[in-house]
Write a protein that holds these residues in place. Structure first.
Motif, PDB file in Angstrom:
ATOM      1  N   TYR A 108       0.817  -1.219   0.000  1.00 53.26           N
ATOM      2  CA  TYR A 108       0.000   0.000   0.000  1.00 53.26           C
ATOM      3  C   TYR A 108       0.843   1.258   0.000  1.00 53.26           C
ATOM      4  CZ  TYR A 108      -4.782  -1.606  -0.157  1.00 53.26           C
ATOM      5  OH  TYR A 108      -5.975  -2.113  -0.605  1.00 53.26           O
ATOM      6  N   ARG A 131       1.430   1.694  -3.520  1.00 52.23           N
ATOM      7  CA  ARG A 131       0.216   2.053  -4.254  1.00 52.23           C
ATOM      8  C   ARG A 131      -0.187   3.502  -4.020  1.00 52.23           C
ATOM      9  NH1 ARG A 131      -5.488  -1.228  -3.638  1.00 52.23           N
ATOM     10  NH2 ARG A 131      -4.030  -2.967  -3.760  1.00 52.23           N
ATOM     11  N   PHE A 148      -3.186   2.462 -12.122  1.00 50.29           N
ATOM     12  CA  PHE A 148      -2.860   1.293 -11.292  1.00 50.29           C
ATOM     13  C   PHE A 148      -3.954   0.234 -11.361  1.00 50.29           C
ATOM     14  CE2 PHE A 148      -3.164  -1.060  -7.349  1.00 50.29           C
ATOM     15  CZ  PHE A 148      -1.860  -1.455  -7.095  1.00 50.29           C
ATOM     16  N   TYR A 199      -4.204  -3.765 -12.076  1.00 46.72           N
ATOM     17  CA  TYR A 199      -4.542  -4.542 -10.886  1.00 46.72           C
ATOM     18  C   TYR A 199      -5.666  -5.536 -11.131  1.00 46.72           C
ATOM     19  CZ  TYR A 199      -5.493  -5.120  -5.824  1.00 46.72           C
ATOM     20  OH  TYR A 199      -5.681  -5.612  -4.556  1.00 46.72           O
ATOM     21  N   GLY A 206       0.277  -2.299 -10.971  1.00 41.18           N
ATOM     22  CA  GLY A 206      -1.030  -2.910 -10.718  1.00 41.18           C
ATOM     23  C   GLY A 206      -1.048  -4.378 -11.097  1.00 41.18           C
ATOM     24  N   GLU A 213       0.890  -6.203  -8.305  1.00 42.24           N
ATOM     25  CA  GLU A 213       0.214  -6.276  -7.012  1.00 42.24           C
ATOM     26  C   GLU A 213      -1.136  -6.983  -7.069  1.00 42.24           C
ATOM     27  OE1 GLU A 213       0.044  -3.012  -4.383  1.00 42.24           O
ATOM     28  OE2 GLU A 213       1.963  -2.155  -4.980  1.00 42.24           O
TER      29      GLU A 213
END
Length: 471
Positions: free
Chosen positions: A48, A51, A79, A83, A135, A138
């Motif tokens: 995070y 992010r 992102f 993701y 993205g 993650e």
């Protein structure tokens, strides 16, 4: 395994706090599964920070690069476009090759991309590419962690272990909001990326070296704890073949699966709406300074991280007296009902000047009390299928990512440039309706029982699905 032996193993596992130091003395050490939980907590905190950091850094980047002002929305949303595409594939890869590896390498790749961001920041198009790639990297973190917990979390501790892990995400938000301003002031905006990127890079190396794929492959775990964990995760109906094909049709037509999907969507709708627009709301309605905005905006995420861990502890205690289905429904539906209430109240209070501070408090409660739902739907994948939990998380987090892409845009369309109170009332009321719908659907469709398609590969004899969708 007899009940007496099961209880004996549980007692041994829960008391696994010591070991011989070689001189005949017993030295204290934490249970290995909680070390894994703590390291994964730091891992989600790292994801995070990677992010969120751009959301803070872009304020200074706008002063240096003119195009960042024009393309800000596109840059910040990039992102999520990466993701969303690796949720389900990430779960499948983790199921096949190991959740520990996928989680660690996902953060490793994202951290490298973060470190190189300042080097290509002169062209916003390259930053968009970097964000999409981050993205993609993650996107597999949550699904892969469900694979880890399907092998590491015994049923009586599943809620607390998973919520310890997931709460790191919100601590990551708090850390980023509080530290980024100081980093920018002292070193400049580029060091936001350098510092968080290097910390995440180091974490990924520690995780990959320190954690075993499962208790049998972990070199640090004690024999008692290994036997305790495995006693809950083994059995004749478990689907152990890593190359087995997922029962896609059974999963996608399962009521409990859709209950989780809808709940994940509902929780993230309100979360992403407020996460994106709470600072704007405070500026428009309260005329808050940037310093106060950052401080106040971090409060709900700190409370959220605390409540998630508290909810996990309470859920595991309640499971001693109530069914898994009851516990998951209780935490999810109660949280959604409370969030619905505070969203509606905030929408009405913020219309009057004297009640605006109270409205902010209601919004903070609406965000933070959502942490109780994470002891419900977010762990429910592991209840209905340990074998396919990572893929199920990938499916539900795909639905959970959609609000991040559309709810801020819709909320922005609903509010006028000057942020009139009536516009914000509409935003909060709409979010309340989504929470309410999530509570109804989850209450009707959810189950905490393991589904037959989640236990073994289906054959002709499995055509009778009488055990599915059970409460």
């Amino acid at each position: 395994m007899t009940e007496t032996k099961q209880l004996l193993i549980q007692e041994q596992g829960e008391s696994q706090h010591g070991g011989d130091d070689g001189n005949g003395k017993i030295c204290w050490k934490p249970p290995r599964r909680y070390v894994v939980a703590f390291l994964s907590f730091l891992g989600f905190m790292s994801t995070y920070t990677l992010r969120v950091n751009l959301s803070i850094a872009i304020i200074s980047m706008e002063e240096e690069f003119e195009m960042y002002k024009i393309k800000k929305g596109l840059i910040l949303s990039a992102f999520f476009y990466g993701y969303i595409f690796t949720q389900i594939p990430g779960g499948w890869i983790a199921r096949r090759y190991g959740g520990k590896k996928v989680f660690g390498f996902s953060v490793l790749i994202a951290s490298i991309l973060c470190i190189i961001t300042p080097l290509i920041a002169f062209d916003y198009k390259w930053v968009i590419v970097i964000r999409i790639l981050q993205g993609l990297a993650e996107g597999s973190t949550y699904p892969s962690m469900h694979t880890v917990w399907s092998k590491w979390a015994p049923a009586p501790e599943r809620s607390r272990l998973a919520t310890i892990s997931f709460s790191g995400s919100y601590i990551g938000i708090v850390v980023t909001l509080l530290m980024s301003g100081f980093i920018t002031e002292i070193y400049g905006w580029k060091f936001i990326f350098y510092i968080f990127g290097i910390i995440s890079f180091v974490w990924s190396l520690i995780w990959l070296w320190n954690v075993g794929e499962d208790p049998d492959k972990d070199i640090w775990i004690g024999n008692d704890e290994r036997e305790y964990i495995n006693s809950y995760l083994s059995g004749p109906d478990r689907l152990e073949e890593s190359h087995a094909s997922p029962p896609w049709l059974k999963m996608l037509t399962s009521r409990p699966v859709w209950a989780i999907n809808i709940a994940h969507f509902a929780e993230n709708w309100g979360f992403y709406t407020l996460f994106t627009l709470l600072p704007t709301y405070m500026k428009d309605i309260l005329n808050s300074s940037p310093k106060n905005t950052g401080l106040i905006s971090s409060i709900p995420y700190l409370l959220l991280a605390i409540i998630i861990q508290l909810a996990g502890q309470l859920a595991d205690q309640l499971l001693k007296f109530k069914s898994t289905t009851f516990v998951r429904k209780f935490f999810t539906c109660t949280a959604f009902a409370v969030q619905t209430f505070f969203m509606l109240v905030a929408g009405q209070l913020q219309k009057s000047e004297e009640n605006k501070i109270t409205a902010i408090m209601c919004l903070i409660l609406a965000i933070s009390l959502g942490g109780f739902s994470w002891a419900g739907f977010s762990i429910n994948h592991l209840d209905i299928s340990l074998s396919w939990a990572s893929i199920l998380m990938g499916i539900s987090n795909t639905f959970g990512t959609i609000p991040g892409m559309i709810s801020p845009i819709l909320a922005d369309q609903m509010t006028s440039p000057n942020g009139a109170p009536s516009d914000w009332t509409a935003v909060f009321t709409f979010s309340a309706a989504v929470y309410f719908a999530g509570a109804i659907f989850y209450g009707l469709l959810a189950s905490g029982e393991e589904q037959s398609w989640g236990r073994r590969q289906l054959s002709v004899q499995d055509s009778d699905d009488s055990n599915d969708e059970s409460d």
